[in-house]
Scaffold this motif. Sequence first.
Motif, PDB file in Angstrom:
ATOM      1  N   GLY A 162      63.930  18.497  28.728  1.00 40.67           N
ATOM      2  CA  GLY A 162      63.504  17.618  29.809  1.00 40.67           C
ATOM      3  C   GLY A 162      62.341  18.193  30.592  1.00 40.67           C
ATOM      4  N   MET A 163      62.400  19.491  30.899  1.00 41.44           N
ATOM      5  CA  MET A 163      61.315  20.116  31.655  1.00 41.44           C
ATOM      6  C   MET A 163      60.031  20.155  30.833  1.00 41.44           C
ATOM      7  SD  MET A 163      60.308  21.322  34.446  1.00 41.44           S
ATOM      8  CE  MET A 163      61.891  21.392  35.291  1.00 41.44           C
ATOM      9  N   LYS A 164      60.155  20.407  29.545  1.00 39.95           N
ATOM     10  CA  LYS A 164      58.973  20.422  28.673  1.00 39.95           C
ATOM     11  C   LYS A 164      58.331  19.043  28.634  1.00 39.95           C
ATOM     12  CE  LYS A 164      57.684  22.558  24.271  1.00 39.95           C
ATOM     13  NZ  LYS A 164      58.216  23.181  23.027  1.00 39.95           N
ATOM     14  N   PHE A 165      59.159  18.004  28.514  1.00 38.92           N
ATOM     15  CA  PHE A 165      58.636  16.632  28.540  1.00 38.92           C
ATOM     16  C   PHE A 165      57.947  16.353  29.868  1.00 38.92           C
ATOM     17  CE2 PHE A 165      59.322  12.339  30.147  1.00 38.92           C
ATOM     18  CZ  PHE A 165      58.693  11.578  29.184  1.00 38.92           C
ATOM     19  N   LEU A 166      58.560  16.777  30.961  1.00 35.17           N
ATOM     20  CA  LEU A 166      58.008  16.524  32.291  1.00 35.17           C
ATOM     21  C   LEU A 166      56.629  17.165  32.444  1.00 35.17           C
ATOM     22  CD1 LEU A 166      58.637  15.342  35.143  1.00 35.17           C
ATOM     23  CD2 LEU A 166      59.517  17.602  35.742  1.00 35.17           C
ATOM     24  N   ILE A 167      56.501  18.414  32.020  1.00 37.36           N
ATOM     25  CA  ILE A 167      55.235  19.138  32.179  1.00 37.36           C
ATOM     26  C   ILE A 167      54.133  18.500  31.329  1.00 37.36           C
ATOM     27  CG2 ILE A 167      54.074  21.344  31.743  1.00 37.36           C
ATOM     28  CD1 ILE A 167      56.751  22.714  32.448  1.00 37.36           C
ATOM     29  N   LEU A 181      66.985  11.054  32.165  1.00 34.03           N
ATOM     30  CA  LEU A 181      67.752  10.608  31.003  1.00 34.03           C
ATOM     31  C   LEU A 181      67.919  11.724  29.978  1.00 34.03           C
ATOM     32  CD1 LEU A 181      66.212   7.046  30.550  1.00 34.03           C
ATOM     33  CD2 LEU A 181      68.589   7.548  31.129  1.00 34.03           C
ATOM     34  N   ILE A 182      66.890  12.555  29.821  1.00 31.90           N
ATOM     35  CA  ILE A 182      66.986  13.682  28.894  1.00 31.90           C
ATOM     36  C   ILE A 182      67.837  14.795  29.494  1.00 31.90           C
ATOM     37  CG2 ILE A 182      65.700  15.486  27.674  1.00 31.90           C
ATOM     38  CD1 ILE A 182      63.299  13.568  27.616  1.00 31.90           C
ATOM     39  N   SER A 183      67.574  15.149  30.750  1.00 33.86           N
ATOM     40  CA  SER A 183      68.187  16.323  31.369  1.00 33.86           C
ATOM     41  C   SER A 183      69.661  16.140  31.699  1.00 33.86           C
ATOM     42  CB  SER A 183      67.423  16.692  32.641  1.00 33.86           C
ATOM     43  OG  SER A 183      66.073  16.959  32.366  1.00 33.86           O
ATOM     44  N   ILE A 184      70.095  14.923  31.972  1.00 39.28           N
ATOM     45  CA  ILE A 184      71.494  14.683  32.361  1.00 39.28           C
ATOM     46  C   ILE A 184      72.346  14.292  31.161  1.00 39.28           C
ATOM     47  CG2 ILE A 184      73.030  13.272  33.779  1.00 39.28           C
ATOM     48  CD1 ILE A 184      70.773  13.017  35.813  1.00 39.28           C
ATOM     49  N   TRP A 185      71.837  13.412  30.307  1.00 42.03           N
ATOM     50  CA  TRP A 185      72.653  12.880  29.217  1.00 42.03           C
ATOM     51  C   TRP A 185      72.247  13.413  27.852  1.00 42.03           C
ATOM     52  CZ3 TRP A 185      70.980   9.859  33.350  1.00 42.03           C
ATOM     53  CH2 TRP A 185      71.996   9.384  34.197  1.00 42.03           C
ATOM     54  N   GLY A 186      71.443  14.464  27.823  1.00 45.36           N
ATOM     55  CA  GLY A 186      71.045  15.048  26.549  1.00 45.36           C
ATOM     56  C   GLY A 186      72.079  16.028  26.022  1.00 45.36           C
ATOM     57  N   SER A 187      71.712  16.763  24.982  1.00 41.99           N
ATOM     58  CA  SER A 187      72.642  17.708  24.357  1.00 41.99           C
ATOM     59  C   SER A 187      72.456  19.111  24.924  1.00 41.99           C
ATOM     60  CB  SER A 187      72.464  17.683  22.837  1.00 41.99           C
ATOM     61  OG  SER A 187      71.109  17.886  22.485  1.00 41.99           O
ATOM     62  N   GLU A 188      72.753  20.109  24.161  1.00 42.87           N
ATOM     63  CA  GLU A 188      72.892  21.478  24.668  1.00 42.87           C
ATOM     64  C   GLU A 188      71.646  21.995  25.383  1.00 42.87           C
ATOM     65  OE1 GLU A 188      73.999  25.943  22.948  1.00 42.87           O
ATOM     66  OE2 GLU A 188      74.001  24.200  21.619  1.00 42.87           O
ATOM     67  N   LYS A 189      70.477  21.799  24.811  1.00 44.88           N
ATOM     68  CA  LYS A 189      69.243  22.334  25.397  1.00 44.88           C
ATOM     69  C   LYS A 189      68.476  21.257  26.164  1.00 44.88           C
ATOM     70  CE  LYS A 189      68.677  25.752  21.699  1.00 44.88           C
ATOM     71  NZ  LYS A 189      67.790  26.242  20.609  1.00 44.88           N
ATOM     72  N   ARG A 190      69.205  20.344  26.790  1.00 43.69           N
ATOM     73  CA  ARG A 190      68.581  19.200  27.453  1.00 43.69           C
ATOM     74  C   ARG A 190      67.705  19.593  28.633  1.00 43.69           C
ATOM     75  NH1 ARG A 190      74.046  19.250  28.344  1.00 43.69           N
ATOM     76  NH2 ARG A 190      74.756  19.418  30.519  1.00 43.69           N
ATOM     77  N   ALA A 231      62.341  12.894  13.713  1.00 47.00           N
ATOM     78  CA  ALA A 231      61.394  13.161  14.795  1.00 47.00           C
ATOM     79  C   ALA A 231      60.029  13.563  14.246  1.00 47.00           C
ATOM     80  CB  ALA A 231      61.945  14.259  15.704  1.00 47.00           C
ATOM     81  N   TYR A 232      60.007  14.456  13.252  1.00 44.68           N
ATOM     82  CA  TYR A 232      58.726  14.862  12.671  1.00 44.68           C
ATOM     83  C   TYR A 232      58.092  13.724  11.874  1.00 44.68           C
ATOM     84  CZ  TYR A 232      58.910  19.759  14.048  1.00 44.68           C
ATOM     85  OH  TYR A 232      58.915  20.929  14.778  1.00 44.68           O
ATOM     86  N   SER A 233      58.918  12.875  11.268  1.00 41.32           N
ATOM     87  CA  SER A 233      58.341  11.735  10.558  1.00 41.32           C
ATOM     88  C   SER A 233      57.602  10.819  11.521  1.00 41.32           C
ATOM     89  CB  SER A 233      59.441  10.956   9.834  1.00 41.32           C
ATOM     90  OG  SER A 233      60.192  10.146  10.723  1.00 41.32           O
ATOM     91  N   SER A 234      58.074  10.762  12.774  1.00 44.28           N
ATOM     92  CA  SER A 234      57.405   9.940  13.778  1.00 44.28           C
ATOM     93  C   SER A 234      55.981  10.420  14.043  1.00 44.28           C
ATOM     94  CB  SER A 234      58.219   9.947  15.080  1.00 44.28           C
ATOM     95  OG  SER A 234      57.550   9.252  16.100  1.00 44.28           O
ATOM     96  N   ASP A 239      61.685  18.832  20.566  1.00 47.31           N
ATOM     97  CA  ASP A 239      62.752  19.178  21.506  1.00 47.31           C
ATOM     98  C   ASP A 239      63.242  17.954  22.262  1.00 47.31           C
ATOM     99  OD1 ASP A 239      62.782  22.065  21.090  1.00 47.31           O
ATOM    100  OD2 ASP A 239      60.816  22.073  22.014  1.00 47.31           O
ATOM    101  N   ALA A 240      62.314  17.133  22.749  1.00 49.74           N
ATOM    102  CA  ALA A 240      62.707  15.963  23.533  1.00 49.74           C
ATOM    103  C   ALA A 240      63.493  14.972  22.679  1.00 49.74           C
ATOM    104  CB  ALA A 240      61.470  15.294  24.123  1.00 49.74           C
ATOM    105  N   TYR A 241      63.033  14.718  21.455  1.00 55.62           N
ATOM    106  CA  TYR A 241      63.716  13.752  20.595  1.00 55.62           C
ATOM    107  C   TYR A 241      65.092  14.258  20.170  1.00 55.62           C
ATOM    108  CZ  TYR A 241      59.548  10.794  19.971  1.00 55.62           C
ATOM    109  OH  TYR A 241      58.483   9.946  20.162  1.00 55.62           O
ATOM    110  N   VAL A 242      65.169  15.531  19.782  1.00 57.47           N
ATOM    111  CA  VAL A 242      66.419  16.066  19.248  1.00 57.47           C
ATOM    112  C   VAL A 242      67.469  16.234  20.345  1.00 57.47           C
ATOM    113  CG1 VAL A 242      67.473  18.079  18.140  1.00 57.47           C
ATOM    114  CG2 VAL A 242      65.311  17.169  17.279  1.00 57.47           C
ATOM    115  N   GLU A 243      67.053  16.660  21.538  1.00 54.61           N
ATOM    116  CA  GLU A 243      68.018  16.914  22.612  1.00 54.61           C
ATOM    117  C   GLU A 243      68.405  15.653  23.368  1.00 54.61           C
ATOM    118  OE1 GLU A 243      69.468  19.757  22.769  1.00 54.61           O
ATOM    119  OE2 GLU A 243      68.145  20.613  21.242  1.00 54.61           O
TER     120      GLU A 243
END
Length: 497
Positions: free
Chosen positions: A159-164, A146-155, A300-303, A230-234
Amino acid sequence: MLSALIIIPVLGVLLIGLLPKQFSAQQVRSIALVITTIILAWTAKLTFDFDLTNPNFQLQEYLDWIPQLGLSYSLGIDGLSFPLIGLSGLLTLIAISSSHGEIDRPRLYYSMILLVNAGIAGAFLSENLLLFVLFYELELIPVYLLISIWGSEKRAYAGMKFLIYTALSGILILAGFLGMAWLSNAGSFDYAAIKTQDFALNTQLILITVLLLGFGIKIPLVPLHTWLPDAYVESSPPVTILLGGILAKLGTYGLIRFGLQLFPEAWHIVSPGLATIGVISVLYGALTAIAQQDIKRMVAYSSIGHMGYILVAAAAANELSLIGAIAQMIAHGLILAILFQLVGVVEEKVGTRDLNILNGLMNPIRGLPLTSSLLIMAGMASAGIPGLVGFVAEFPVFQGTFAVFPIHSLLCIIASGLTAVYFVILLNRTCFGKLDNNLAYYPKVSLSEQAPALILAALIFVLGIQPTWLFRWMEPTAQSMVIALNNAVPTQVAIKQ
């Protein structure tokens, strides 16, 4: 009964996957909405079967699945998990409702959202530790896609950072569970079979530290949080709603369920450190949010900061603070969901998230007046203004924590004031000021685009006015946790209180 919360979304995945290619994205979205509505309706039905006076697991289901591995299909629900199940169903519906009608590859997109819902429900319902890990990992690949396909420019990077990070989290949790089952000689990973009271204290501390690291990544706590911005913004706004609104709660839920409840003696020892980590997360999140120019990154940071409140409350581990911790999970999910949904509307209509460019959106003719009004209300809820759900969640957190960790509680109150600071900055620059006469001809926001935020706003207001509708589900379970904690460490608890 409980299995339906897992089976319905899985059947929905199969149904959507088998749809002919002739189905439009809008038609697939409508089918996904029907499926998630059924899930939410089934959750509502369970409220009539749930005994509010019973603090233990209810509506249990059991199947001896793979006894050689100690794996059973064991489900149950209590006052800790039931509110989160309801939140999961609601936010899945909100995420699909907020999704763009003409999204690319709709069958894969909506299938992944439903698969995430099934994994979250399974994790919250699991009474077998190994089954929890299986469901915990089930949502990993769908969210990555969901992040890597439908995200924004640095998705791809996000996505890989979230995965790791999430894979490492799962490995640590599995290692902790394996150690617990092996040392207890239980022959099973069933929650009731795991007996940790006889472990040496050093062993308990090692195991709870492993679990803290694993679940701390998921929450995330500072300094394990670096994947989150990164995950939230992208991510697209609907995916961010799932990430922040409900997936992060797997971390706080896991710490309370498998940390506090299984290691009461060790929890008492590590609680001052946990409270300190929570306060650091709260202050870091608030101060970093103030420095942001991107409104999505600010939220995102407020979260991070608001999730820190939950850890501080859980560390205090008295009845009031635990009620506050569970209520804060629900309040945080609702508030974060409406903030990200509204930020998505602003970005789509205005074309930017930059605070240096945004202004005057409250203009009743050429701006986005209803979106701006809802954004103001959401900011007030996040800042803990009385009458909204953020206040009724934070107040028992602060009051319960003050009895055990007064300094930490005061620092959290200060951080709550900082929350008001960065939301005043956001709202002042975004909603007020003068519109650019050459650029400010924004498309109108349709009622269907506003509907998710209106539903969330209604819940935030109603639960803020009538908090007992929220607290009544969790009070017996919180009381039971405190009694078990007191029985395990009566001398220390007496000193604390």
